[in-house]
Design a protein around this motif. Structure first.
Motif, PDB file in Angstrom:
ATOM      1  N   TYR A  34       0.856  -1.176   0.000  1.00 57.25           N
ATOM      2  CA  TYR A  34       0.000   0.000   0.000  1.00 57.25           C
ATOM      3  C   TYR A  34       0.896   1.230   0.000  1.00 57.25           C
ATOM      4  O   TYR A  34       1.719   1.403   0.895  1.00 57.25           O
ATOM      5  CB  TYR A  34      -0.919  -0.023   1.217  1.00 57.25           C
ATOM      6  CG  TYR A  34      -1.743  -1.286   1.261  1.00 57.25           C
ATOM      7  CD1 TYR A  34      -2.979  -1.337   0.634  1.00 57.25           C
ATOM      8  CD2 TYR A  34      -1.266  -2.435   1.897  1.00 57.25           C
ATOM      9  CE1 TYR A  34      -3.723  -2.512   0.643  1.00 57.25           C
ATOM     10  CE2 TYR A  34      -2.006  -3.609   1.907  1.00 57.25           C
ATOM     11  CZ  TYR A  34      -3.228  -3.632   1.278  1.00 57.25           C
ATOM     12  OH  TYR A  34      -3.965  -4.788   1.280  1.00 57.25           O
ATOM     13  N   SER A  36       1.212   5.351  -0.031  1.00 55.22           N
ATOM     14  CA  SER A  36       0.440   6.550   0.296  1.00 55.22           C
ATOM     15  C   SER A  36       1.296   7.802   0.101  1.00 55.22           C
ATOM     16  O   SER A  36       2.513   7.724  -0.023  1.00 55.22           O
ATOM     17  CB  SER A  36      -0.081   6.480   1.735  1.00 55.22           C
ATOM     18  OG  SER A  36       0.986   6.328   2.645  1.00 55.22           O
ATOM     19  N   SER A  37       0.634   8.937   0.065  1.00 53.99           N
ATOM     20  CA  SER A  37       1.260  10.255  -0.098  1.00 53.99           C
ATOM     21  C   SER A  37       1.997  10.386  -1.426  1.00 53.99           C
ATOM     22  O   SER A  37       3.072  10.978  -1.506  1.00 53.99           O
ATOM     23  CB  SER A  37       2.207  10.561   1.070  1.00 53.99           C
ATOM     24  OG  SER A  37       1.506  10.556   2.285  1.00 53.99           O
ATOM     25  N   GLY A  65      -6.587  11.235  -4.426  1.00 51.14           N
ATOM     26  CA  GLY A  65      -7.036  11.708  -3.119  1.00 51.14           C
ATOM     27  C   GLY A  65      -7.569  13.121  -3.213  1.00 51.14           C
ATOM     28  O   GLY A  65      -7.137  13.903  -4.057  1.00 51.14           O
ATOM     29  N   LYS A  69      -2.927  14.395  -2.643  1.00 49.67           N
ATOM     30  CA  LYS A  69      -2.001  13.259  -2.590  1.00 49.67           C
ATOM     31  C   LYS A  69      -2.769  12.019  -3.004  1.00 49.67           C
ATOM     32  O   LYS A  69      -3.933  11.846  -2.662  1.00 49.67           O
ATOM     33  CB  LYS A  69      -1.428  13.068  -1.181  1.00 49.67           C
ATOM     34  CG  LYS A  69      -0.561  14.209  -0.714  1.00 49.67           C
ATOM     35  CD  LYS A  69       0.733  14.247  -1.483  1.00 49.67           C
ATOM     36  CE  LYS A  69       1.631  15.352  -0.984  1.00 49.67           C
ATOM     37  NZ  LYS A  69       2.888  15.406  -1.690  1.00 49.67           N
ATOM     38  N   ASN A  70      -2.110  11.146  -3.737  1.00 49.97           N
ATOM     39  CA  ASN A  70      -2.750   9.933  -4.217  1.00 49.97           C
ATOM     40  C   ASN A  70      -2.221   8.726  -3.463  1.00 49.97           C
ATOM     41  O   ASN A  70      -1.241   8.817  -2.729  1.00 49.97           O
ATOM     42  CB  ASN A  70      -2.493   9.780  -5.721  1.00 49.97           C
ATOM     43  CG  ASN A  70      -3.058  10.945  -6.501  1.00 49.97           C
ATOM     44  OD1 ASN A  70      -4.051  11.535  -6.118  1.00 49.97           O
ATOM     45  ND2 ASN A  70      -2.420  11.297  -7.595  1.00 49.97           N
ATOM     46  N   SER A  71      -2.872   7.598  -3.663  1.00 48.10           N
ATOM     47  CA  SER A  71      -2.429   6.348  -3.054  1.00 48.10           C
ATOM     48  C   SER A  71      -2.525   5.246  -4.102  1.00 48.10           C
ATOM     49  O   SER A  71      -3.209   5.400  -5.108  1.00 48.10           O
ATOM     50  CB  SER A  71      -3.284   6.011  -1.829  1.00 48.10           C
ATOM     51  OG  SER A  71      -4.635   5.863  -2.199  1.00 48.10           O
ATOM     52  N   SER A  89       9.925   2.803   0.516  1.00 47.83           N
ATOM     53  CA  SER A  89       9.297   3.794   1.386  1.00 47.83           C
ATOM     54  C   SER A  89      10.297   4.898   1.716  1.00 47.83           C
ATOM     55  O   SER A  89      11.455   4.636   2.022  1.00 47.83           O
ATOM     56  CB  SER A  89       8.803   3.126   2.673  1.00 47.83           C
ATOM     57  OG  SER A  89       7.987   4.028   3.387  1.00 47.83           O
ATOM     58  N   PHE A  98       6.853   9.525  -0.672  1.00 49.18           N
ATOM     59  CA  PHE A  98       5.768   8.578  -0.475  1.00 49.18           C
ATOM     60  C   PHE A  98       6.184   7.499   0.516  1.00 49.18           C
ATOM     61  O   PHE A  98       7.369   7.309   0.774  1.00 49.18           O
ATOM     62  CB  PHE A  98       5.280   7.971  -1.799  1.00 49.18           C
ATOM     63  CG  PHE A  98       6.306   7.132  -2.522  1.00 49.18           C
ATOM     64  CD1 PHE A  98       6.505   5.798  -2.187  1.00 49.18           C
ATOM     65  CD2 PHE A  98       7.056   7.666  -3.548  1.00 49.18           C
ATOM     66  CE1 PHE A  98       7.431   5.024  -2.858  1.00 49.18           C
ATOM     67  CE2 PHE A  98       7.984   6.902  -4.232  1.00 49.18           C
ATOM     68  CZ  PHE A  98       8.174   5.580  -3.882  1.00 49.18           C
ATOM     69  N   PRO A 105      -3.836   0.975   4.956  1.00 44.76           N
ATOM     70  CA  PRO A 105      -3.983   2.138   5.832  1.00 44.76           C
ATOM     71  C   PRO A 105      -5.256   2.043   6.643  1.00 44.76           C
ATOM     72  O   PRO A 105      -6.268   1.504   6.188  1.00 44.76           O
ATOM     73  CB  PRO A 105      -4.024   3.321   4.862  1.00 44.76           C
ATOM     74  CG  PRO A 105      -4.389   2.731   3.550  1.00 44.76           C
ATOM     75  CD  PRO A 105      -3.949   1.303   3.549  1.00 44.76           C
TER      76      PRO A 105
END
Length: 142
Positions: A34, A36-37, A65, A69-71, A89, A98, A105
């Motif tokens: 996953y 994120s950001s 998002g 920011k997308n995920s 990461s 990210f 999440p």
């Protein structure tokens, strides 16, 4: 690997050929990561291109998002590759860094103040109620 918005060289995924001993029990490991950001400047194709360095991708879905920011959810064909992808990461891509996790999440619940009122909520024509006094009858024990 063509990533025009990458601020630094991509982190290596530490991709190695796993031995049979390493793969034992991998069926119970998740093959999904996953992300994120993700900067809104980055496309799904760019994310997939970056994460393919860690292994064969079964699916890659980028979600837009509302906060800019997308995920993404990336599923690999092998859990060992997903484990390697977590090493990405902290990579800067586009206009931000990210994060990658093997855990989905946690949903963010809106904060609600006592009385069920959300912070910043305006109430018109509502008078706050006074606390009620509780009357306890006298009880005598014998």
């Amino acid at each position: 690997l063509i990533l025009p918005h990458l601020s630094r060289p991509p982190a290596t995924c530490a991709r190695t050929e796993a031995t049979l001993e390493d793969r034992e029990g991998s069926e119970t490991m998740a093959a999904t990561v996953y992300v994120s950001s993700i900067s809104s400047l980055i496309s799904q194709e760019q994310i997939q291109q970056l994460f393919e360095a860690c292994g064969i991708i079964k699916s890659c879905v980028l979600s837009k998002g509302s906060d800019g920011k997308n995920s993404a959810v990336i599923e690999y064909t092998d859990p060992v590759h997903a484990t390697a992808a977590v090493a990405l990461s902290g990579t800067y891509l586009g206009d931000g860094m990210f994060t990658v996790s093997s855990q989905p999440p946690k949903p963010v619940a809106p904060s609600v103040a006592p009385g069920g009122i959300m912070p910043g909520m305006m109430l018109s024509g509502v008078v706050p109620s006074q606390p009620q006094q509780q009357v306890v009858p006298n009880v005598h024990m014998m």
